[in-house]
Design an enzyme around this catalytic site. Structure first.
Site, PDB file in Angstrom:
ATOM      1  N   THR A   1      -8.640   0.144  10.348  1.00  0.00           N
ATOM      2  CA  THR A   1      -8.492  -1.063  11.148  1.00  0.00           C
ATOM      3  C   THR A   1      -8.088  -0.654  12.566  1.00  0.00           C
ATOM      4  OG1 THR A   1      -6.192  -1.318  10.441  1.00  0.00           O
ATOM      5  CG2 THR A   1      -7.875  -2.487   9.184  1.00  0.00           C
ATOM      6  N   PRO A   2      -8.507  -1.400  13.573  1.00  0.00           N
ATOM      7  CA  PRO A   2      -8.261  -0.976  14.955  1.00  0.00           C
ATOM      8  C   PRO A   2      -6.797  -0.736  15.271  1.00  0.00           C
ATOM      9  CG  PRO A   2      -9.923  -2.706  14.903  1.00  0.00           C
ATOM     10  CD  PRO A   2      -9.407  -2.588  13.502  1.00  0.00           C
ATOM     11  N   ALA A   3      -5.903  -1.641  14.869  1.00  0.00           N
ATOM     12  CA  ALA A   3      -4.497  -1.497  15.230  1.00  0.00           C
ATOM     13  C   ALA A   3      -3.811  -0.390  14.442  1.00  0.00           C
ATOM     14  CB  ALA A   3      -3.768  -2.820  15.019  1.00  0.00           C
TER      15      ALA A   3
ATOM     16  N   PHE B   1       2.140  -3.383   3.883  1.00  0.00           N
ATOM     17  CA  PHE B   1       2.460  -4.640   4.542  1.00  0.00           C
ATOM     18  C   PHE B   1       3.981  -4.837   4.554  1.00  0.00           C
ATOM     19  CE2 PHE B   1      -1.710  -7.227   3.789  1.00  0.00           C
ATOM     20  CZ  PHE B   1      -2.349  -6.441   4.728  1.00  0.00           C
TER      21      PHE B   1
ATOM     22  N   GLU C   1      -0.714   4.673  14.112  1.00  0.00           N
ATOM     23  CA  GLU C   1      -0.357   5.863  13.331  1.00  0.00           C
ATOM     24  C   GLU C   1      -0.635   7.136  14.118  1.00  0.00           C
ATOM     25  OE1 GLU C   1      -0.916   7.828   8.872  1.00  0.00           O
ATOM     26  OE2 GLU C   1      -2.352   6.319   9.568  1.00  0.00           O
TER      27      GLU C   1
ATOM     28  N   HIS D   1      -9.900   2.055   0.597  1.00  0.00           N
ATOM     29  CA  HIS D   1      -8.450   1.848   0.592  1.00  0.00           C
ATOM     30  C   HIS D   1      -8.077   1.300  -0.776  1.00  0.00           C
ATOM     31  CE1 HIS D   1      -4.439   1.066   1.440  1.00  0.00           C
ATOM     32  NE2 HIS D   1      -4.523   0.208   2.447  1.00  0.00           N
TER      33      HIS D   1
ATOM     34  N   LYS E   1      -9.962   7.878   3.353  1.00  0.00           N
ATOM     35  CA  LYS E   1     -10.406   6.585   2.836  1.00  0.00           C
ATOM     36  C   LYS E   1     -11.919   6.388   2.946  1.00  0.00           C
ATOM     37  CE  LYS E   1      -6.040   4.100   2.924  1.00  0.00           C
ATOM     38  NZ  LYS E   1      -5.133   5.241   3.078  1.00  0.00           N
TER      39      LYS E   1
ATOM     40  N   HIS F   1      -2.460   7.578   6.577  1.00  0.00           N
ATOM     41  CA  HIS F   1      -2.742   6.288   5.940  1.00  0.00           C
ATOM     42  C   HIS F   1      -4.130   5.809   6.381  1.00  0.00           C
ATOM     43  CE1 HIS F   1      -1.895   2.732   3.726  1.00  0.00           C
ATOM     44  NE2 HIS F   1      -1.946   1.941   4.790  1.00  0.00           N
TER      45      HIS F   1
ATOM     46  N   CYS G   1       0.791  -1.227   0.000  1.00  0.00           N
ATOM     47  CA  CYS G   1       0.000   0.000   0.000  1.00  0.00           C
ATOM     48  C   CYS G   1       0.826   1.281   0.000  1.00  0.00           C
ATOM     49  CB  CYS G   1      -0.961  -0.010   1.193  1.00  0.00           C
ATOM     50  SG  CYS G   1      -2.006  -1.477   1.209  1.00  0.00           S
TER      51      CYS G   1
END
Length: 407
Positions: free
Chosen positions: A306-308, A394, A313, A336, A331, A302, A173
């Site tokens: 997502t929770p994490a 990733f 960030e 995304h 987003k 970014h 990404c």
């Protein structure tokens, strides 16, 4: 973790830029949707057995007809690449740098995550067996050039006639953010005088069901940095920018001022828990632009929802920037867009510079108390001089870009 800081470089002029997303084709479609809070997300209608989720699908891709000279490269990803290339004077800007420097001095640097894998999926789904028992792709998909990671760069080079260095970046990404850094290195090393950079990714089964298998896809529209966020919404997009060595052509109002990259390699699909890679990329980008954190006017995060990822960030941003910074994720407008996220959100950062509209975070209304005051949900207006875009992929592939407004 790699931590080599990029050298202080002269800025690169941005002659043209554009994005085509679920919001529509070209800059006007993007700025109108951002200003009016109109999301491009829809219930998933992609594929024969649609996953229960929301997507950012670009209208009209299926109707795109490539010119006869490019017909052998036909696939959904290249159709979107062609559609996006027709917008906002991009081809005129390419022609201008070719006239000044020659086609061999203009690089092509493209970013993509999945390239044309949708066509490869279709080819395998439609395998047929000959009389000897050997399986073959259907005839219309027996085109090796579209079944490679470099298919996008190859297509854009063929579509534009450019003959300089041609590179396809595939770092998940962060792919089409890292193209700016790659182009800057090529230009400053003397391999090119200008570059067409960009990125394209299209929806396909591997993307939708792959992210679903990681339990990262929400069944409702994504809500970045919201306390209730449950996952991302996937999208597709294409976009480009034309960069030129400063002083080699006409002066421009917008410039690439700096970049920062890091590779924390913490986990295949999860960021470093303290956001070390993200923070390092942002620090390097500021350093290469010669800026202090307080000088930044807008940060496009970014922010995948997502929770994490969002929490990590936000922690990195709060450790580096003052509370006055306006930072947001866009987003909720586009979904995304994976390998295209870097170019799309760089275009949004450039629109913030040129238009003075600082986007909020669409669909999000309940602040996460773990996130700092930099995270903004509402649009704002301000005349800013510097904007940053974060794109994190990733495997810990992180890239931050700084853009500036001159004059």
């Amino acid at each position: 973790m790699t931590a080599a800081s990029p050298p202080r470089l002269l800025p690169l002029n941005i002659l043209a830029h554009s994005a085509t997303t679920a919001l529509g084709a070209g800059l006007d479609a993007q700025r109108q949707a951002l200003a009016h809070g109109r999301s491009g997300l829809r219930r998933n209608d992609f594929g024969a057995d649609p996953l229960d989720c929301w997507i950012g699908r670009v209208d009209g891709v299926e109707e795109v007809a490539l010119p006869p000279a490019l017909a052998g490269l036909e696939c959904r990803n290249n159709a979107l690449a062609w559609l996006a290339l027709q917008q906002d004077g991009l081809l005129d800007a390419v022609a201008a740098v070719v006239a000044r420097h020659g086609a061999r001095r203009v690089a092509v640097v493209m970013g993509t995550s999945t390239s044309a894998i949708g066509a490869t999926e279709e080819a395998y789904a439609r395998l047929h067996t000959d009389s000897a028992g050997v399986a073959h792709f259907p005839p219309e998909l027996q085109r090796p050039r579209i079944h490679t990671p470099h298919a996008l760069g190859d297509f854009v080079r063929a579509a534009t006639g450019l003959r300089g260095p041609c590179v396809t970046v595939a770092t998940a990404c962060s792919s089409s953010a890292k193209v700016f850094a790659q182009a800057a290195r090529l230009i400053h090393a003397g391999f090119a005088d200008a570059a067409l950079v960009g990125g394209v990714d299209t929806l396909c089964g591997s993307v939708l069901f792959g992210f679903h298998s990681l339990q990262l896809v929400a069944t409702a529209p994504c809500q970045p940095f919201d306390a209730r966020r449950s996952g991302l919404s996937l999208g597709e997009a294409g976009g480009y920018a034309v960069l030129e060595r400063a002083g080699a052509g006409p002066e421009t109002a917008l410039q690439l001022s700096g970049y920062g990259e890091s590779s924390d390699a913490h986990h295949m699909s999860a960021p470093h828990p303290q956001g070390l890679g993200a923070r390092l990329a942002m620090q390097q980008a500021l350093h290469s632009a010669g800026l202090e954190p307080a000088q930044l006017g807008y940060l496009n995060l970014h922010g995948t929802s997502t929770p994490a990822n969002d929490g990590i960030e936000a922690t990195a941003v709060a450790a580096l920037f003052p509370p006055s910074l306006h930072a947001s994720s866009t987003k909720g407008w586009t979904g995304h867009t994976l390998g295209a996220a870097g170019i799309v959100e760089s275009v949004f950062a450039l629109l913030a510079l040129s238009d003075g509209l600082l986007p909020g975070t669409l669909n999000s209304t309940v602040p996460d108390p773990a996130c700092g005051p930099q995270i903004r949900f509402d649009n704002a207006r301000a005349d800013i001089r510097h904007a940053m875009n974060n794109s994190f992929g990733f495997g810990g592939n992180n890239c931050s870009l700084v853009f500036g407004k001159v004059g």
